[in-house]
Design a protein around this motif. Sequence first.
Motif, PDB file in Angstrom:
ATOM      1  N   ALA A   1       0.843  -1.196   0.000  1.00  0.00           N
ATOM      2  CA  ALA A   1       0.000   0.000   0.000  1.00  0.00           C
ATOM      3  C   ALA A   1       0.877   1.246   0.000  1.00  0.00           C
ATOM      4  CB  ALA A   1      -0.914   0.009   1.227  1.00  0.00           C
ATOM      5  N   ALA A   2       0.448   2.254  -0.753  1.00  0.00           N
ATOM      6  CA  ALA A   2       1.195   3.507  -0.867  1.00  0.00           C
ATOM      7  C   ALA A   2       0.552   4.589  -0.001  1.00  0.00           C
ATOM      8  CB  ALA A   2       1.257   3.942  -2.331  1.00  0.00           C
ATOM      9  N   ASP A   3       1.098   5.796  -0.045  1.00  0.00           N
ATOM     10  CA  ASP A   3       0.663   6.860   0.857  1.00  0.00           C
ATOM     11  C   ASP A   3       0.659   8.194   0.120  1.00  0.00           C
ATOM     12  OD1 ASP A   3      -0.108   8.141   3.154  1.00  0.00           O
ATOM     13  OD2 ASP A   3       1.816   7.949   4.182  1.00  0.00           O
ATOM     14  N   ARG A   4      -0.507   8.815   0.084  1.00  0.00           N
ATOM     15  CA  ARG A   4      -0.638  10.159  -0.495  1.00  0.00           C
ATOM     16  C   ARG A   4      -1.708  10.876   0.308  1.00  0.00           C
ATOM     17  NH1 ARG A   4       2.950  10.844  -3.130  1.00  0.00           N
ATOM     18  NH2 ARG A   4       3.305  12.313  -1.449  1.00  0.00           N
TER      19      ARG A   4
ATOM     20  N   THR B   1       4.140  -1.462   3.257  1.00  0.00           N
ATOM     21  CA  THR B   1       3.889  -0.084   2.850  1.00  0.00           C
ATOM     22  C   THR B   1       5.037   0.380   1.973  1.00  0.00           C
ATOM     23  OG1 THR B   1       4.936   0.745   4.890  1.00  0.00           O
ATOM     24  CG2 THR B   1       2.534   0.516   4.875  1.00  0.00           C
ATOM     25  N   SER B   2       4.707   0.951   0.843  1.00  0.00           N
ATOM     26  CA  SER B   2       5.701   1.505  -0.062  1.00  0.00           C
ATOM     27  C   SER B   2       5.081   2.660  -0.837  1.00  0.00           C
ATOM     28  CB  SER B   2       6.198   0.456  -1.052  1.00  0.00           C
ATOM     29  OG  SER B   2       7.102   1.036  -1.976  1.00  0.00           O
TER      30      SER B   2
ATOM     31  N   GLY C   1       7.571  -0.098   5.300  1.00  0.00           N
ATOM     32  CA  GLY C   1       8.411   0.701   4.416  1.00  0.00           C
ATOM     33  C   GLY C   1       8.181   2.178   4.682  1.00  0.00           C
ATOM     34  N   LEU C   2       9.227   2.883   5.080  1.00  0.00           N
ATOM     35  CA  LEU C   2       9.117   4.281   5.472  1.00  0.00           C
ATOM     36  C   LEU C   2       9.936   5.186   4.554  1.00  0.00           C
ATOM     37  CD1 LEU C   2       9.583   4.001   9.355  1.00  0.00           C
ATOM     38  CD2 LEU C   2       7.433   4.275   8.102  1.00  0.00           C
TER      39      LEU C   2
ATOM     40  N   LEU D   1      13.866   0.295  -0.176  1.00  0.00           N
ATOM     41  CA  LEU D   1      12.760   0.275  -1.124  1.00  0.00           C
ATOM     42  C   LEU D   1      13.279   0.825  -2.447  1.00  0.00           C
ATOM     43  CD1 LEU D   1       9.934   1.572   1.219  1.00  0.00           C
ATOM     44  CD2 LEU D   1      10.124  -0.728   0.275  1.00  0.00           C
ATOM     45  N   ALA D   2      13.686  -0.067  -3.307  1.00  0.00           N
ATOM     46  CA  ALA D   2      14.354   0.319  -4.542  1.00  0.00           C
ATOM     47  C   ALA D   2      13.371   0.947  -5.531  1.00  0.00           C
ATOM     48  CB  ALA D   2      15.028  -0.894  -5.178  1.00  0.00           C
TER      49      ALA D   2
END
Length: 302
Positions: A36-39, A85-86, A116-117, A203-204
């Motif tokens: 899941a991503a974050d915006r 999380t990415s 993932g931060l 997180l490449a």
Amino acid sequence: MKLGLALPQYGVFADPSAALRVAVEAEGMGFDSLWAADRLLFPTRPRDRYLGADGVMPSAYENFLDPLTLLAAVATTTSRVRLGTSTLNGLWQPPALLARTVTTLDQLSGGRIDLGLGVGWMRDEYEAAGVPWQGRGARLDETLDVLEAFWAGGVVRHDGPLWTVRESRVGARPVQRPRPPVLLAGLAPAAFTRIARRADGWLAVGLPLPALTATVESIRRQAESFGRDPAALRFPLRINPYVTRAEADPAHVPHTGTVAQLAEYVRGIGGLLDEVFVDFQLTAGSVDEYLELARALITAVR
């Protein structure tokens, strides 16, 4: 090579039922992970240029579901896939609260969370969240300190420039020990050093292969210099492709290309990275199409 899939959560896919359906079917197809991503928002007059090729943020980002809430729902409808999380913008909430949320997620999922931060790139989001833009690196380091203190359990205490946790008992602990894996994003030298010193991986991003190889090797060398095992680090790579029917210029893969070209790219970097996950939300127009692309990709890769 592990293969993952981004959870639908923005644009036409900003519907929890879409994420839940994709999660269940993706696990059944054999995918190894869901991300899941974050915006937070979509500025009408952004102060910062989007990191994509044309500098313009996709309009689909106007409608974006919360990643941690979504993962909580997905955790209860899946049993095997890892959930990550990415990339979660990890500085928008106090780390004590983030530690509790991730502990709960790890318990809900039976120990399947990868955190993932990143520190983000958009000042407008920081302003809306009420968090200073300056000093993000130091804030991330102290955030990691607080997370580790809470996840250790027992008596917790932290005295830092940003947060104070008076001596307290915290009994809730993640399933994964000593903690859920912490993966960090970033492209600056300081970010690579932080990853090598204290994180579980990078997180490449879709850099040209020579640059990607050099970055991975640099992080591994630095990790060894800190007395850590470089082979234990993880390097999941996110791809956000525009999938085409006609074969694309190989120079544009994996950002653009057919499913066959994407599969060839994934197989080709298997000796360098341990995982690739793909986000089809910028290509698919429906959940059915999203799942069709996912099924075609995993079939072509495996």
